[in-house]
Motif scaffolding. Structure first.
Motif, short mmCIF file in Angstrom:
data_model
loop_
_atom_site.label_atom_id
_atom_site.label_comp_id
_atom_site.label_asym_id
_atom_site.label_seq_id
_atom_site.Cartn_x
_atom_site.Cartn_y
_atom_site.Cartn_z
N THR A 79 1.07 -1.20 -0.09
CA THR A 79 -0.02 -0.07 0.01
C THR A 79 0.69 1.21 -0.14
OG1 THR A 79 -0.16 0.29 2.51
CG2 THR A 79 -1.62 -1.22 1.44
N PRO A 80 0.49 2.54 -0.44
CA PRO A 80 1.11 3.59 -0.24
C PRO A 80 1.87 3.77 1.05
CG PRO A 80 -0.79 4.11 -1.54
CD PRO A 80 -1.12 2.76 -0.99
N ARG A 81 1.05 3.57 2.33
CA ARG A 81 1.43 3.78 3.46
C ARG A 81 2.60 2.86 3.54
NH1 ARG A 81 1.72 7.95 6.25
NH2 ARG A 81 -0.31 8.11 6.71
N GLU A 82 2.48 1.74 3.38
CA GLU A 82 3.52 0.59 3.65
C GLU A 82 4.87 1.02 2.90
OE1 GLU A 82 0.76 -3.27 4.12
OE2 GLU A 82 1.52 -2.67 2.08
N MET A 83 4.81 1.71 1.65
CA MET A 83 5.91 2.37 0.87
C MET A 83 6.64 3.23 1.46
SD MET A 83 6.34 0.45 -1.72
CE MET A 83 7.91 1.37 -2.19
N ASN A 141 10.96 2.73 14.99
CA ASN A 141 9.43 3.02 15.02
C ASN A 141 8.93 4.21 15.45
OD1 ASN A 141 9.60 0.35 13.94
ND2 ASN A 141 8.88 -0.72 15.65
N SER A 142 9.44 4.53 16.56
CA SER A 142 8.97 5.84 17.15
C SER A 142 9.05 7.03 16.23
CB SER A 142 9.41 6.12 18.61
OG SER A 142 10.97 6.39 18.57
N VAL A 171 2.55 1.87 13.46
CA VAL A 171 3.68 1.34 12.78
C VAL A 171 4.08 -0.16 12.75
CG1 VAL A 171 6.13 1.95 12.42
CG2 VAL A 171 4.61 3.66 12.93
N LYS A 172 3.96 -0.98 13.90
CA LYS A 172 4.56 -2.07 14.37
C LYS A 172 3.44 -2.88 13.25
CE LYS A 172 6.43 -1.29 18.72
NZ LYS A 172 6.37 -1.67 19.98
N LYS A 173 2.31 -2.51 13.15
CA LYS A 173 1.20 -3.36 12.53
C LYS A 173 1.84 -3.38 10.97
CE LYS A 173 -2.72 -3.03 15.82
NZ LYS A 173 -3.96 -2.54 15.76
N HIS A 174 1.67 -1.99 10.40
CA HIS A 174 2.46 -1.89 9.11
C HIS A 174 3.60 -2.91 8.94
CE1 HIS A 174 -0.77 0.77 7.50
NE2 HIS A 174 -0.28 1.73 8.25
#
Length: 225
Positions: free
Chosen positions: A168-172, A184-185, A198-201
Motif C-alpha cells: 500500500t502507499p502507507r507501507e511504501m 518505529n517511534s 507502525v508495528k502493524k504495518h
C-alpha cells in the motif's frame, strides 16, 4: 585468507556451475592485494591515508575485493544470477567494495549498482587485448543508508516493489523510512500515526516479503530492484 573466501555453485548432480572469490580487506590481506594480479592495479597505488584506512583488524574488515565471479557456461542465466546473490551480503556489510573486470556485461551490472570507475586503476592482467577497469562502491558507515535510499528511490523501482508485493502507499512510506534507519517511534512521528500502527504495518510488510526482520527486508528489496 580462510576457506570462506571461495564459494562454488553446484547443481543437484554435483557439477560445478560457478565460482566466486571474495577477499576481505584488512591488515592481513592488504599486502597480498597490493602484489597480486588484478588487485594490485588499485591497491598498489594507495596513498598513506588510504592504506591506513584499509589496514584494520581481521574482525573489522574495511571492505571486500571481488577477485572472481565466473561460470562454466557464461550464457547460463541461473549461474549469472549467482553473481548478484553474492553482491547483496557485501552491500549490507558496508565498507568499500572493489572489483575489476574485463567483461562488458559485468561492467554494466556494476554501474547499475552504483559502482564508480577508479581513475588510474585500469590494467591488462587478463591479457593485452582485455583492458580491465577497476570499480569502487563506498557503503561505509552512514553512506550505506544513503546508498540504499538512492538505490530504491526511482519511480520505476518503487513500481517494481508495489507490483511484486502489493504494498500500500502507507507501507511504501514506511519502507523508505526504514531504509533511512528510522526507529518505529521516529516513523510514527514523521507519519503522524501511533507507534503500534507502525508495528502493524511493519508486520504486514515482513509477511508480504516473507522475511523476519529489517535486515532481511533490505536484502529482499535489493534482490528485487
Amino acid at each position: 585468507m580462510g576457506y570462506h573466501v571461495a564459494k562454488l555453485l553446484k547443481n543437484q548432480a554435483g557439477e560445478t556451475l560457478g565460482i566466486s572469490i571474495i577477499v576481505p580487506i584488512n591488515k592481513e590481506t592488504l599486502e597480498h592485494l597490493e602484489k597480486e594480479p588484478v588487485s594490485r592495479a588499485y591497491f598498489s597505488n594507495l596513498n598513506v591515508s588510504e592504506r591506513n584506512a584499509f589496514a584494520v583488524s581481521e574482525d573489522n574488515n574495511a571492505g571486500w575485493f571481488i577477485r572472481m565471479l565466473d561460470y562454466a557456461d557464461p550464457t547460463d542465466l541461473a549461474a549469472r544470477s549467482f553473481s548478484l546473490y553474492n553482491l547483496f551480503p557485501l552491500l549490507l556489510a558496508g565498507g568499500k567494495i572493489i572489483v575489476s573486470t574485463p567483461l562488458p556485461f559485468f561492467q554494466d551490472l556494476l554501474r547499475n549498482f552504483g559502482f564508480q570507475e577508479v581513475e588510474g586503476a585500469q590494467h591488462y592482467d587478463y591479457g593485452e587485448n582485455y583492458p580491465s577497469p577497476t570499480y569502487l562502491l563506498d557503503v561505509s558507515g552512514p553512506k550505506l543508508a544513503i546508498y540504499l535510499k538512492q538505490f530504491t528511490n526511482t519511480t520505476y523501482q518503487v513500481d517494481i516493489l508495489q507490483q511484486k508485493f502489493d504494498f500500500t502507499p502507507r507501507e511504501m512510506d514506511i519502507i523508505k523510512l526504514i531504509l533511512d534507519e528510522n526507529s518505529n517511534s521516529t516513523i510514527a512521528g514523521k507519519l503522524y500515526i501511533a507507534e503500534v500502527t507502525v508495528k502493524k504495518h511493519i508486520s504486514r510488510i515482513l509477511s508480504k516479503t516473507r522475511v523476519n526482520n529489517r535486515t532481511q527486508l533490505i536484502k529482499r528489496i535489493l534482490e528485487m530492484v
